[in-house]
Scaffold this motif. Structure first.
Motif, PDB file in Angstrom:
ATOM      1  N   GLY A  52      15.662  39.500  46.795  1.00  0.00           N
ATOM      2  CA  GLY A  52      16.127  40.856  46.539  1.00  0.00           C
ATOM      3  C   GLY A  52      17.536  41.075  47.037  1.00  0.00           C
ATOM      4  O   GLY A  52      18.380  41.657  46.337  1.00  0.00           O
ATOM      5  N   PHE A  53      17.812  40.594  48.250  1.00  0.00           N
ATOM      6  CA  PHE A  53      19.161  40.763  48.799  1.00  0.00           C
ATOM      7  C   PHE A  53      20.195  39.979  48.005  1.00  0.00           C
ATOM      8  O   PHE A  53      21.233  40.519  47.605  1.00  0.00           O
ATOM      9  N   VAL A  54      19.919  38.695  47.771  1.00  0.00           N
ATOM     10  CA  VAL A  54      20.907  37.834  47.126  1.00  0.00           C
ATOM     11  C   VAL A  54      21.187  38.288  45.693  1.00  0.00           C
ATOM     12  O   VAL A  54      22.346  38.317  45.254  1.00  0.00           O
ATOM     13  N   LEU A  55      20.154  38.661  44.959  1.00  0.00           N
ATOM     14  CA  LEU A  55      20.367  39.079  43.575  1.00  0.00           C
ATOM     15  C   LEU A  55      21.115  40.412  43.505  1.00  0.00           C
ATOM     16  O   LEU A  55      21.983  40.599  42.640  1.00  0.00           O
ATOM     17  N   ALA A  56      20.793  41.338  44.401  1.00  0.00           N
ATOM     18  CA  ALA A  56      21.534  42.608  44.421  1.00  0.00           C
ATOM     19  C   ALA A  56      22.995  42.359  44.773  1.00  0.00           C
ATOM     20  O   ALA A  56      23.906  42.953  44.172  1.00  0.00           O
ATOM     21  N   PHE A  57      23.225  41.479  45.722  1.00  0.00           N
ATOM     22  CA  PHE A  57      24.598  41.159  46.124  1.00  0.00           C
ATOM     23  C   PHE A  57      25.371  40.505  44.986  1.00  0.00           C
ATOM     24  O   PHE A  57      26.533  40.838  44.729  1.00  0.00           O
TER      25      PHE A  57
END
Length: 364
Positions: A52-57
């Motif tokens: 979730g973090f990496v894809l949003a970033f």
């Protein structure tokens, strides 16, 4: 303002690689002996937070620039499918070999495979579809490679994110994460743990796990940019704490609460802190390598465990009496193989599948 998407998060790479190794020890406890991480089934929740973090970033700015949901999902399939397929091929070859020589098949806790069951499961798996119940052993979604269940739900939540990203403000995310936490809490306390999701009767738990953890990761993307730069914890401490949480498994009466605490508090906190710190210059390459092999390790380790175990038995050796040394040797061989797979199979194949050179850097 969004940070530059080319930034790397080496601490998160190290966490992802260490968690993938923990999952492998969990699935091959007899090879690893005292290094068997009995609580590593919770690493899946950590993976979802990281995702979730990496894809949003990486993709928030690109969505704002006009990337379509279809283009995003195509890139996600290109990222996930090649190694997923290879894991299915490894399992399929192993089962076919044993069926041909009329030997028992110790895979997916199923010992009574037939050619018909094998063909049915293989056909569904090739198209990334869960297999119908085979009638022997637990009703696994992916009996050819049990670990693949989380990849299915990863794609499902990726699709939801791609459709809803424009409405996922911090306030909406807080509400979504809160509701998902209540859902997850019910599942954990009702079932006594979160060790569910890989079978047909665990689909509801799988959905609650991925909904909470993935959107918690997206929320972390917004929160991390507002944290004080002084909020730093050593990456080695973070990874050590993560491994302790994946190793320690309390007695059954406390397991549901412990799993819930890890999922909704401790893992998101570790990821949040991991975004704020980086290893030293000398350790950068080690952390980068850990992230590099992590997905291949997760995608292909399961069938290789049974090949290795059967090879030891063929040599007259009892794998249960060789741990942890058998597991450590196995790990060295598999990790080296995963590096080769990344370099000579996964990266070249994804380069071919990517429709435009500009997109290839973003499928990594």
């Amino acid at each position: 303002m969004l940070e530059h998407p080319r930034r790397t998060f080496r601490t998160l790479d190290g966490m992802r690689g260490a968690a993938a190794f923990a999952v492998m020890t969990h699935h091959a406890g007899w090879l690893f002996g005292p290094l068997h991480m009995r609580h590593a089934y919770m690493a899946v929740d950590l993976f979802f937070v990281l995702s979730g973090f990496v894809l949003a970033f990486a993709y928030q700015a690109r969505f704002e620039a006009g990337m379509s949901a279809a283009a995003f999902m195509r890139m996600r399939l290109i990222r996930l499918y090649p190694l997923y397929l290879l894991g299915i091929v490894f399992s399929g070859a192993w089962i076919a070999f044993n069926l041909f020589f009329q030997r028992e098949v110790f895979l997916a806790q199923t010992q009574s495979w037939t050619w018909e069951q094998f063909r049915t499961s293989l056909l569904h798996s090739i198209f990334f579809l869960p297999s119908p119940t085979l009638g022997a052993g637990p009703p696994a979604l992916y009996p050819l490679n049990i670990a693949a269940w989380s990849l299915l739900f990863e794609l499902v939540i990726n699709g939801v994110y791609a459709l809803l990203w424009r409405w996922l403000t911090p306030r909406v995310l807080v509400a979504l994460v809160t509701v998902s936490a209540i859902w997850l809490g019910w599942d954990s306390l009702h079932h006594g743990s979160l060790n569910h999701g890989w079978t047909w009767n665990g689909v509801g738990v799988a959905l609650s796990r991925v909904c909470f953890s993935f959107f918690a990761g997206v929320l972390i993307h917004f929160v991390a940019q507002r944290l004080s730069a002084s909020m730093r914890v050593s990456p080695y401490v973070l990874i050590a704490l993560m491994l302790v949480l994946l190793y320690v498994k309390p007695p059954a009466p406390f397991l549901g609460v412990y799993d819930l605490l890890c999922a909704i508090v401790l893992f998101p906190l570790l990821v949040l802190l991991g975004t704020r710190t980086e290893p030293g210059t000398r350790a950068q390459a080690v952390f980068a390598f850990s992230g590099l092999v992590s997905y291949a390790l997760y995608a292909v380790h399961y069938p290789l465990i049974f090949v290795a175990t059967d090879a030891l038995l063929a040599l007259g050796l009892d794998a249960g009496n060789l741990g942890p040394w058998s597991g450590l040797v196995f790990s060295v061989l598999v990790i080296a193989g995963c590096w080769l797979l990344d370099r000579f199979y996964d990266v070249p194949l994804r380069a071919v599948l990517s429709p435009r050179p500009a997109q290839r850097a973003f499928t990594r």
